[in-house]
Design a protein around this motif. Structure first.
Motif, PDB file in Angstrom:
ATOM      1  N   ASN A  85      -4.015   4.344  -9.602  1.00  0.00           N
ATOM      2  CA  ASN A  85      -3.430   4.768 -10.870  1.00  0.00           C
ATOM      3  C   ASN A  85      -3.122   6.260 -10.848  1.00  0.00           C
ATOM      4  O   ASN A  85      -2.034   6.688 -11.243  1.00  0.00           O
ATOM      5  CB  ASN A  85      -4.394   4.452 -12.022  1.00  0.00           C
ATOM      6  N   MET A 127      -4.073  11.484 -15.807  1.00  0.00           N
ATOM      7  CA  MET A 127      -2.787  11.075 -15.227  1.00  0.00           C
ATOM      8  C   MET A 127      -1.633  11.818 -15.888  1.00  0.00           C
ATOM      9  O   MET A 127      -0.684  12.240 -15.227  1.00  0.00           O
ATOM     10  CB  MET A 127      -2.595   9.562 -15.377  1.00  0.00           C
ATOM     11  N   ARG A 173       2.124  11.248 -21.166  1.00  0.00           N
ATOM     12  CA  ARG A 173       1.888  10.468 -22.389  1.00  0.00           C
ATOM     13  C   ARG A 173       0.517   9.820 -22.389  1.00  0.00           C
ATOM     14  O   ARG A 173       0.071   9.289 -21.382  1.00  0.00           O
ATOM     15  CB  ARG A 173       2.933   9.346 -22.475  1.00  0.00           C
ATOM     16  N   GLY A 185       0.810  -1.214   0.000  1.00  0.00           N
ATOM     17  CA  GLY A 185       0.000   0.000   0.000  1.00  0.00           C
ATOM     18  C   GLY A 185       0.842   1.262   0.000  1.00  0.00           C
ATOM     19  O   GLY A 185       0.316   2.362  -0.079  1.00  0.00           O
ATOM     20  N   GLU A 241       3.982   3.870  -1.507  1.00  0.00           N
ATOM     21  CA  GLU A 241       4.374   4.343  -2.841  1.00  0.00           C
ATOM     22  C   GLU A 241       5.252   3.300  -3.533  1.00  0.00           C
ATOM     23  O   GLU A 241       5.064   2.994  -4.707  1.00  0.00           O
ATOM     24  CB  GLU A 241       5.152   5.654  -2.703  1.00  0.00           C
ATOM     25  N   HIS A 275       3.151   0.262  -4.495  1.00  0.00           N
ATOM     26  CA  HIS A 275       2.342   0.597  -5.668  1.00  0.00           C
ATOM     27  C   HIS A 275       3.160   0.486  -6.943  1.00  0.00           C
ATOM     28  O   HIS A 275       2.686  -0.020  -7.958  1.00  0.00           O
ATOM     29  CB  HIS A 275       1.802   2.030  -5.545  1.00  0.00           C
ATOM     30  N   ALA A 302      10.516  10.458 -18.014  1.00  0.00           N
ATOM     31  CA  ALA A 302       9.086  10.509 -17.700  1.00  0.00           C
ATOM     32  C   ALA A 302       8.760  11.690 -16.790  1.00  0.00           C
ATOM     33  O   ALA A 302       7.647  12.201 -16.798  1.00  0.00           O
ATOM     34  CB  ALA A 302       8.646   9.203 -17.049  1.00  0.00           C
ATOM     35  N   ARG A 333       2.923  10.934  -8.583  1.00  0.00           N
ATOM     36  CA  ARG A 333       4.295  10.808  -8.087  1.00  0.00           C
ATOM     37  C   ARG A 333       5.297  10.626  -9.221  1.00  0.00           C
ATOM     38  O   ARG A 333       6.427  10.195  -8.996  1.00  0.00           O
ATOM     39  CB  ARG A 333       4.376   9.632  -7.112  1.00  0.00           C
ATOM     40  N   ARG A 334       4.902  10.953 -10.437  1.00  0.00           N
ATOM     41  CA  ARG A 334       5.793  10.818 -11.580  1.00  0.00           C
ATOM     42  C   ARG A 334       7.035  11.685 -11.358  1.00  0.00           C
ATOM     43  O   ARG A 334       6.921  12.865 -11.038  1.00  0.00           O
ATOM     44  CB  ARG A 334       5.062  11.252 -12.856  1.00  0.00           C
ATOM     45  N   GLY A 335       8.192  11.049 -11.512  1.00  0.00           N
ATOM     46  CA  GLY A 335       9.436  11.795 -11.372  1.00  0.00           C
ATOM     47  C   GLY A 335       9.885  12.014  -9.941  1.00  0.00           C
ATOM     48  O   GLY A 335      10.885  12.657  -9.696  1.00  0.00           O
ATOM     49  N   ARG A 353       9.952   7.057  -4.906  1.00  0.00           N
ATOM     50  CA  ARG A 353       8.863   6.272  -4.308  1.00  0.00           C
ATOM     51  C   ARG A 353       9.333   5.799  -2.948  1.00  0.00           C
ATOM     52  O   ARG A 353      10.302   5.069  -2.841  1.00  0.00           O
ATOM     53  CB  ARG A 353       8.513   5.084  -5.189  1.00  0.00           C
ATOM     54  N   ILE A 376      -0.171   7.052  -8.644  1.00  0.00           N
ATOM     55  CA  ILE A 376       1.120   6.725  -9.258  1.00  0.00           C
ATOM     56  C   ILE A 376       1.549   7.860 -10.182  1.00  0.00           C
ATOM     57  O   ILE A 376       2.715   8.265 -10.208  1.00  0.00           O
ATOM     58  CB  ILE A 376       1.016   5.381 -10.015  1.00  0.00           C
ATOM     59  N   ALA A 377       0.570   8.387 -10.939  1.00  0.00           N
ATOM     60  CA  ALA A 377       0.874   9.492 -11.853  1.00  0.00           C
ATOM     61  C   ALA A 377       1.229  10.762 -11.082  1.00  0.00           C
ATOM     62  O   ALA A 377       2.067  11.545 -11.521  1.00  0.00           O
ATOM     63  CB  ALA A 377      -0.307   9.749 -12.772  1.00  0.00           C
ATOM     64  N   GLU A 427      14.154   5.847 -20.339  1.00  0.00           N
ATOM     65  CA  GLU A 427      12.733   6.201 -20.435  1.00  0.00           C
ATOM     66  C   GLU A 427      12.139   6.659 -19.099  1.00  0.00           C
ATOM     67  O   GLU A 427      11.469   7.685 -19.031  1.00  0.00           O
ATOM     68  CB  GLU A 427      11.978   4.969 -20.952  1.00  0.00           C
ATOM     69  N   HIS A 428      12.413   5.900 -18.010  1.00  0.00           N
ATOM     70  CA  HIS A 428      11.743   6.225 -16.753  1.00  0.00           C
ATOM     71  C   HIS A 428      12.243   7.535 -16.149  1.00  0.00           C
ATOM     72  O   HIS A 428      11.565   8.136 -15.330  1.00  0.00           O
ATOM     73  CB  HIS A 428      11.874   5.071 -15.764  1.00  0.00           C
ATOM     74  N   GLY A 470       0.692   4.948  -0.367  1.00  0.00           N
ATOM     75  CA  GLY A 470       0.614   5.119  -1.810  1.00  0.00           C
ATOM     76  C   GLY A 470      -0.454   6.107  -2.232  1.00  0.00           C
ATOM     77  O   GLY A 470      -0.325   6.771  -3.254  1.00  0.00           O
ATOM     78  N   ASN A 478       5.287   6.571 -16.152  1.00  0.00           N
ATOM     79  CA  ASN A 478       5.114   7.333 -14.917  1.00  0.00           C
ATOM     80  C   ASN A 478       6.382   7.375 -14.077  1.00  0.00           C
ATOM     81  O   ASN A 478       6.339   7.558 -12.858  1.00  0.00           O
ATOM     82  CB  ASN A 478       3.935   6.775 -14.123  1.00  0.00           C
TER      83      ASN A 478
END
Lengths: 303, 264
Positions: free
Chosen positions: B102, B161, B84, A153, A155, A158, B79, B108-110, B113, B105-106, B75-76, B118, A173
């Motif tokens: 979902n 997202m 995209r 659960g 980050e 996930h 991002a 937290r892009r860049g 983690r 997660i978006a 690639e990551h 979450g 992402n």
């Protein structure tokens, strides 16, 4: 019948231990969507490390930690083969598993097996004390499930689940899918090694072959748990619990068929066929009822 | 905002399947540009986006996003700067995860983690408000698995997202092509809204020439891995589908304007 009932608690205790291994298998097979064959070797590694550490006078809990770490290292090896060497996941697992056979023999002092006497050492579980073993294994399984429920659960958790579900989405992402696969494999194999460590205490010895076919039992537990409990258990923690129940059911069934006169040598054949059958069920279901699935999608769209 | 200098890409070099997908592309986008990209199959449109996002490495040339040379970044890591949306509605979302997961997660892009939750309660409330704006009834289904949703709903969520963490560049790869006309226009309206609200620099590949003319401030036509036409501002506004068709056939000796283009 009386004899069967008498053997039931032992079967359940052993089932929970294999169920803990099934939790490890669940992480790779269901969360990461990878069939990791390392576990056949890792289970023995966990058992071997625990027995050798305990025999040398180490505290049993510290020995458990070391067994876990040894399993993590095995998972790391598979993860590196898979991501850095670009070897398909199944083959990476087979390579590590093969290598572990030699490593496990070395851990066991170049012997095929080593005994661990419950009268000499203070063990957590043993088939001599089945009620205590049942309690300890249950608490262990529940604590492990709670910990994993928390972890998946977060980050980080996930991002591992996203990697298993859709790698393109994960990378888009900003998730490094390679490191997530490695983390998943490390965690999974650590748990499998813990299961091996419990198993070696329970049976009173570690054997270099004790993990042979472990992946099949793990898959059997995961799939039996899903087939029986999927309608009831939607939550992630409950899905893990279903895998443990699957392990217990598997061991009860094994006890029954052995009582009914199945030759113990045929057990692995029996297990393989059961797993093949259960793996086939979702495929056949999808083939028989494609229309049903379509209407379901439509109703989701309208909702 | 985006600077592409001399980027080329050849697939399967030295084999019978050798395909020069991009041939020395130069392209500079200004902050806030909304560029539509048209071109036939194999013109190099998707390859161009894949070069920017880092799905494959370039053969030569450099790609600079907001002053940063990202040509060598995996690639990551790129991002972080890019939002995209893919042609296949299944690609942009994780089917086995909840709508809220979902989106989280978006969000937290860049970023790193960590072992923090979450999805937080605060985020769930924010997501509910955002989903309400979509008007697809998704605000009450935060905990539904994305796999249960329709293609249009998934594409709308992917758009959300992609723009959640204000991207330096939004890349849309025929993101309405797999949807039915009504859903496609809904998703397209949402695209316009999000892009103009956020003042996001955008590249949109499309097969629909009307959309290509109507949307954005700049239009690029590609053929055989090259940009053959680049038009913007007033000139673009006065463009008609017939003009584009003429340009197409001129560029490709008549092969170009295939049935799919005529119909759309």
């Amino acid at each position: 019948m009386a004899a069967f009932l008498a053997s039931l608690p032992g079967a359940i205790a052993q089932g929970i231990i294999w169920g803990i291994m099934a939790i490890g298998v669940f992480i790779t097979f269901r969360v990461l969507d990878v069939a990791d064959l390392t576990v056949d070797g890792t289970l023995s590694t966990g058992g071997a490390v625990l027995v050798m550490c305990t025999v040398s006078g180490m505290n049993i809990y510290l020995a458990m930690v070391l067994a876990f770490l040894a399993g993590c290292l095995a998972g790391l090896a598979t993860g590196v083969f898979h991501t850095a060497f670009g070897i398909p996941a199944i083959l990476s697992g087979i390579l590590t598993q093969l290598a572990l056979y030699s490593i496990n023999l070395r851990i066991l002092g170049n012997k095929a097996n080593q005994t661990l006497s419950v009268t000499k050492y203070n063990l957590m579980v043993s088939l001599r004390y089945i009620p205590k073993s049942l309690i300890v294994c249950s608490i262990f399984a529940v604590a492990l499930i709670a910990l994993l429920y928390w972890f998946f659960g977060t980050e980080m958790g996930h991002s591992i689940r996203a990697t298993g579900s859709n790698q393109a989405m994960a990378r888009a992402n900003g998730i490094n899918t390679n490191t997530r696969k490695i983390i998943g494999l490390v965690l999974s194999n650590g748990i499998v090694a813990l299961s091996g460590a419990l198993l070696s205490q329970y049976q009173g010895f570690a054997d270099v072959n004790m993990g042979r076919g472990a992946i099949v039992i793990g898959l059997a537990a995961v799939i039996i748990g899903e087939v029986i409990f999927s309608k009831l258990f939607k939550n992630f923690a409950l899905k893990l619990l279903a895998a443990v129940f699957g392990g217990v059911i598997y061991y009860i069934v094994i006890t029954i068929v052995l009582r009914l006169g199945l030759n113990a040598n045929d057990l692995k054949l029996f297990s393989a066929l059961v797993v093949a059958l259960f793996l086939g069920i979702p495929y056949w279901k999808a083939k028989v009822a494609p229309k049903k699935v379509k209407t379901k999608e439509r109703s989701a769209e309208n909702a | 905002m985006l600077e592409i200098k001399g980027v080329s890409k050849t697939f399967n070099p030295g084999t019978i399947n050798e395909k020069r997908a991009l041939n020395g592309i130069d392209l500079t986008l200004n902050d806030g540009d909304f560029v539509t990209v048209i071109g036939g199959n194999g013109a190099g449109k998707s390859t161009l986006l894949n070069m920017i996002t880092g799905v494959y490495p370039v053969d030569c040339g450099t790609i600079i996003i907001d002053g940063m040379d990202v040509t060598k970044l995996p690639e990551h890591k790129r991002a972080k700067y890019l939002g995209r949306v893919f042609q296949d509605p299944m690609t942009g979302t994780a089917a086995d995860m909840e709508i809220a997961e979902n989106l989280a997660i978006a969000a937290r892009r860049g970023k790193r983690r960590t072992l923090l939750p979450g999805v937080t309660h605060k985020e769930k409330n924010e997501f509910r408000e955002l989903l309400k704006k979509l008007d697809l009834g998704l605000e009450d289904r935060l905990t539904s698995k994305v796999g249960l949703l329709s293609g249009g709903q998934r594409q709308a969520i992917t758009l959300l997202m992609a723009t959640l963490q204000h991207p330096k560049l939004l890349l849309l790869d025929e993101h309405t092509a797999a949807l039915d006309p009504a859903t496609a226009s809904k998703v397209l309206n949402l695209t316009e809204e999000l892009v103009s609200d956020g003042h996001i620099t955008t590249i949109m590949i499309t097969h629909n020439m009307k959309d290509a003319i109507r949307l954005g401030n700049r239009l690029i036509m590609m053929n055989n891995g090259e940009i053959i036409y680049d038009i913007q501002g007033e000139e673009k506004k006065n463009l008609h589908v017939s003009d584009l068709l003429e340009l197409f056939s001129k560029a490709s000796n008549g092969e170009f304007a295939n049935d799919r283009m005529m119909l759309s």
